[in-house]
Scaffold this motif. Sequence first.
Motif, PDB file in Angstrom:
ATOM      1  N   ARG A  18       0.847  -1.193   0.000  1.00 53.72           N
ATOM      2  CA  ARG A  18       0.000   0.000   0.000  1.00 53.72           C
ATOM      3  C   ARG A  18       0.884   1.245   0.000  1.00 53.72           C
ATOM      4  N   PRO A  19       0.649   2.208  -0.881  1.00 51.58           N
ATOM      5  CA  PRO A  19       1.484   3.415  -0.916  1.00 51.58           C
ATOM      6  C   PRO A  19       1.407   4.181   0.403  1.00 51.58           C
ATOM      7  N   ARG A  20       2.462   4.901   0.700  1.00 50.46           N
ATOM      8  CA  ARG A  20       2.505   5.735   1.897  1.00 50.46           C
ATOM      9  C   ARG A  20       1.461   6.839   1.790  1.00 50.46           C
ATOM     10  N   ARG A  21       0.594   6.906   2.800  1.00 50.11           N
ATOM     11  CA  ARG A  21      -0.450   7.923   2.772  1.00 50.11           C
ATOM     12  C   ARG A  21       0.088   9.253   3.301  1.00 50.11           C
ATOM     13  N   ALA A  22      -0.464  10.333   2.826  1.00 47.61           N
ATOM     14  CA  ALA A  22      -0.054  11.657   3.294  1.00 47.61           C
ATOM     15  C   ALA A  22      -0.473  11.834   4.743  1.00 47.61           C
ATOM     16  N   ALA A  23       0.421  12.411   5.554  1.00 50.27           N
ATOM     17  CA  ALA A  23       0.112  12.608   6.967  1.00 50.27           C
ATOM     18  C   ALA A  23       0.909  13.793   7.478  1.00 50.27           C
ATOM     19  N   SER A  53       9.672  -9.588  11.730  1.00 48.63           N
ATOM     20  CA  SER A  53      10.409  -8.472  11.123  1.00 48.63           C
ATOM     21  C   SER A  53      10.486  -8.628   9.610  1.00 48.63           C
ATOM     22  N   PHE A  54      10.722  -9.857   9.150  1.00 48.56           N
ATOM     23  CA  PHE A  54      10.773 -10.069   7.702  1.00 48.56           C
ATOM     24  C   PHE A  54       9.450  -9.684   7.050  1.00 48.56           C
ATOM     25  N   ASP A  55       8.323 -10.093   7.654  1.00 51.04           N
ATOM     26  CA  ASP A  55       7.015  -9.776   7.079  1.00 51.04           C
ATOM     27  C   ASP A  55       6.833  -8.269   6.929  1.00 51.04           C
ATOM     28  N   ALA A  56       7.244  -7.517   7.952  1.00 49.43           N
ATOM     29  CA  ALA A  56       7.121  -6.060   7.874  1.00 49.43           C
ATOM     30  C   ALA A  56       7.962  -5.511   6.720  1.00 49.43           C
ATOM     31  N   LEU A  57       9.211  -5.948   6.648  1.00 49.98           N
ATOM     32  CA  LEU A  57      10.087  -5.468   5.571  1.00 49.98           C
ATOM     33  C   LEU A  57       9.538  -5.851   4.203  1.00 49.98           C
ATOM     34  N   TRP A  58       9.033  -7.061   4.078  1.00 52.24           N
ATOM     35  CA  TRP A  58       8.463  -7.533   2.807  1.00 52.24           C
ATOM     36  C   TRP A  58       7.291  -6.665   2.369  1.00 52.24           C
ATOM     37  N   MET A  59       6.540  -6.164   3.348  1.00 52.24           N
ATOM     38  CA  MET A  59       5.374  -5.339   3.030  1.00 52.24           C
ATOM     39  C   MET A  59       5.697  -3.844   3.046  1.00 52.24           C
ATOM     40  N   GLY A  60       7.002  -3.514   2.985  1.00 51.51           N
ATOM     41  CA  GLY A  60       7.396  -2.114   2.840  1.00 51.51           C
ATOM     42  C   GLY A  60       7.424  -1.321   4.122  1.00 51.51           C
ATOM     43  N   ALA A 107      13.688   6.076  15.897  1.00 49.60           N
ATOM     44  CA  ALA A 107      12.252   5.972  15.624  1.00 49.60           C
ATOM     45  C   ALA A 107      11.627   7.350  15.435  1.00 49.60           C
ATOM     46  N   VAL A 108      12.000   8.294  16.294  1.00 48.69           N
ATOM     47  CA  VAL A 108      11.416   9.636  16.222  1.00 48.69           C
ATOM     48  C   VAL A 108      11.855  10.341  14.934  1.00 48.69           C
ATOM     49  N   GLU A 109      13.133  10.271  14.610  1.00 51.03           N
ATOM     50  CA  GLU A 109      13.626  10.959  13.402  1.00 51.03           C
ATOM     51  C   GLU A 109      13.030  10.352  12.137  1.00 51.03           C
ATOM     52  N   LEU A 110      12.897   9.026  12.115  1.00 57.98           N
ATOM     53  CA  LEU A 110      12.293   8.398  10.939  1.00 57.98           C
ATOM     54  C   LEU A 110      10.831   8.807  10.795  1.00 57.98           C
ATOM     55  N   ALA A 111      10.130   8.914  11.915  1.00 54.55           N
ATOM     56  CA  ALA A 111       8.718   9.315  11.862  1.00 54.55           C
ATOM     57  C   ALA A 111       8.554  10.720  11.302  1.00 54.55           C
ATOM     58  N   ARG A 112       9.535  11.563  11.560  1.00 51.19           N
ATOM     59  CA  ARG A 112       9.438  12.955  11.098  1.00 51.19           C
ATOM     60  C   ARG A 112       9.942  13.139   9.669  1.00 51.19           C
ATOM     61  N   ASP A 113      10.590  12.121   9.113  1.00 52.21           N
ATOM     62  CA  ASP A 113      11.174  12.236   7.774  1.00 52.21           C
ATOM     63  C   ASP A 113      10.226  11.579   6.765  1.00 52.21           C
ATOM     64  N   GLN A 114       9.213  12.340   6.361  1.00 51.02           N
ATOM     65  CA  GLN A 114       8.184  11.795   5.475  1.00 51.02           C
ATOM     66  C   GLN A 114       8.742  11.315   4.120  1.00 51.02           C
ATOM     67  N   PRO A 115       9.613  12.065   3.480  1.00 52.86           N
ATOM     68  CA  PRO A 115      10.147  11.574   2.196  1.00 52.86           C
ATOM     69  C   PRO A 115      10.904  10.251   2.350  1.00 52.86           C
ATOM     70  N   ARG A 116      11.670  10.121   3.428  1.00 51.46           N
ATOM     71  CA  ARG A 116      12.426   8.871   3.610  1.00 51.46           C
ATOM     72  C   ARG A 116      11.477   7.701   3.854  1.00 51.46           C
ATOM     73  N   LEU A 117      10.436   7.929   4.639  1.00 52.39           N
ATOM     74  CA  LEU A 117       9.455   6.865   4.886  1.00 52.39           C
ATOM     75  C   LEU A 117       8.825   6.405   3.582  1.00 52.39           C
ATOM     76  N   ALA A 118       8.460   7.355   2.752  1.00 49.28           N
ATOM     77  CA  ALA A 118       7.837   6.997   1.473  1.00 49.28           C
ATOM     78  C   ALA A 118       8.816   6.219   0.592  1.00 49.28           C
ATOM     79  N   ALA A 119      10.088   6.643   0.586  1.00 46.44           N
ATOM     80  CA  ALA A 119      11.086   5.964  -0.236  1.00 46.44           C
ATOM     81  C   ALA A 119      11.323   4.538   0.257  1.00 46.44           C
TER      82      ALA A 119
END
Length: 650
Positions: A443-448, A549-556, A596-608
């Motif tokens: 599922r694509p990353r939703r805007a938030a 963990s593998f399942d999460a990575l497999w699903m993006g 965890a906090v920095e990744l949550a705030r980095d929307q472009p990186r999360l989408a990538a």
Amino acid sequence: MGGPLERALALHQAGRLDEAVILCGEILVKEPGHVAALHVAGIIEEERGRYAEAERLLAQALRVEPRSAVAALKRGVALHRLGRLEEAARTFEQALAINRDLVEGWHGLGLATLDLRGPEAALPHYARALALRPDDPAILVNRANALRRLDRIEESLPWFLRSLSAQPGYAEAHYNRGLAFQDRRRFDEAIPSYRRALALKPGFAEAWNNAAGILLGIGARDDAIAAYERVMALSPSAGVERARLCTLLYREPADGRFLGLAIAAAKRNAPATRLPPLGNDRDTDRRIKVGFLSSDFHFHPAGRTFRSVFAHRDRQAFEYLCYAHERRSDALSDWYRVQADAWRPVQDLSDREVASLIRQDRVDVMVVIAGYFDSNRPAVAAWRAAPVQISIGDAATSGIAEMDYFVGDPILTPADGREPFVETPVQLPIYYNNPSRAALPIRPRRAAPDGAVVFGSFNNPNKLTSGMLRLWGRILDRLPKARLVLKYKDDFARPWLQKRVLSEIGVVPGLAGRVDFIAADEVEEAHLARHGDIDIALDSQPFSGATTSFDALWMGVPVVTRLGGTVLGRMTASQLIPLGLDDLVARTDEEYVRIAVELARDQPRLAALRSSLRDRLRASPIVDGEAYAKNFDALLRGLWRRWATEPLRP
């Protein structure tokens, strides 16, 4: 005072069994065929638990007086205790042929039939017994247990209540009712049943043992260990020791006593005798026999991992034999039966018998899979079943001196690691392998808004320690818009588990409204699709995720992990680092929160990450089954050559 027989009967009634049986013996010396003395002595020996002697005496009494229903009944009990089930059933039937109204005969026949032919066949015999004595608490419990074993749990519960109505202080009824609730994972109802059983019968080892399993399940690790230690004091066994050791692995931090306890347990349970020395042909280049010993040849994380090894092995160089402790079977089990060069069911064999079978097959390398988990059989290695014995997929050292090697990889078992092993650690280039997950769309990353992410953990709640939950609380506190989703089968539907999680996360504004507890025991596709609801997965410690963990990575979904000091604490890192995601691996608690906090705030990186993780996996050795099998073959050949070129040893 009367004659010797009368005095023996009086002593029996007074509970002075040793004196009573001596008097009967004196009678039998003078008159070997004295049927009454044989009868009384046999009954006393049955009550003393000397079943072989009881059976001998009662069989002799029945030869003299074949119409004694009580002698036949007691002989049936002795035969059942001796495991001679067919004879026991026939002897109970003999008693009932003499007296059709013998309640104990129908009950005994039900118990013997249960062990012989299963619960369905036993039910009619229990029904006949209850028709004669409707309020017998033991018969009511055994009927209820037969229904429970047929998975007719709801039908069994009223029968347990009937038993308790007949005898409220019957500890066995409370205990078995707890088992029924535990079978349905209704732990909040099982625990009070076990507590009541233990209040009535403090030495009830089985109740302590089952309570320990539930206490671990609800996160009460110290209480679980204490319960296992009570079982060890009451009724020590190798199985209970292994359960206690496994529970220690969930402690926070990893328990430093583990190595010493594992070695001590292995020594206590070591064989008293040795099998003869092995004489395998030491040709280093011949086709070698590899035996795989496991209870996990089905849809299980271990069963999935070894598919690659079996599917892509060099069949000219290796012969693969499966020694399956099989209590369940599915399509993957059928696949393994076809793939294996030989399939040996071992669930009904002792450890010595399994080792002897492996030796008869002249196995060169024995691979013991996931020893601490499920119904696996690491103790077989103590019999030196094969020249080379390998532990793989296990939680920690086996403690067994005869286990030669522990398989890891450079991350799980680093050269400078401090985790101690009895075995010699050896390494595959990468341990984890999972080549065949369903290719569901991501599922694509939703805007938030910034920081309005959804964290998630689909790990077993056993793994959610207080320390880990507090770290999650710190993450949520720094991200006021973030949410947390927790899911594992239907466990999080339980109010007590929700309460524990919320209390241990700590004081976070609006916490109750920011944590979603999902109860859904789903098939694989639905479970994988559920990852579309989360943005970042939070790993657990000291027992990190593997398949989760593998399942999460497999699903993006990127996974943030805290690197532990043990194999169990490094499993997620052993997937992230080969993917080039070292920056998601924290070395300290503070770093875990920061990542965890920095990744949550980095929307472009999360989408990538969401769009690229599956391609990273597909390009990695984690899903390359053929390369994994070649590396495994090379490891086996290398260890075989090491043994074959060593000086001869016993």
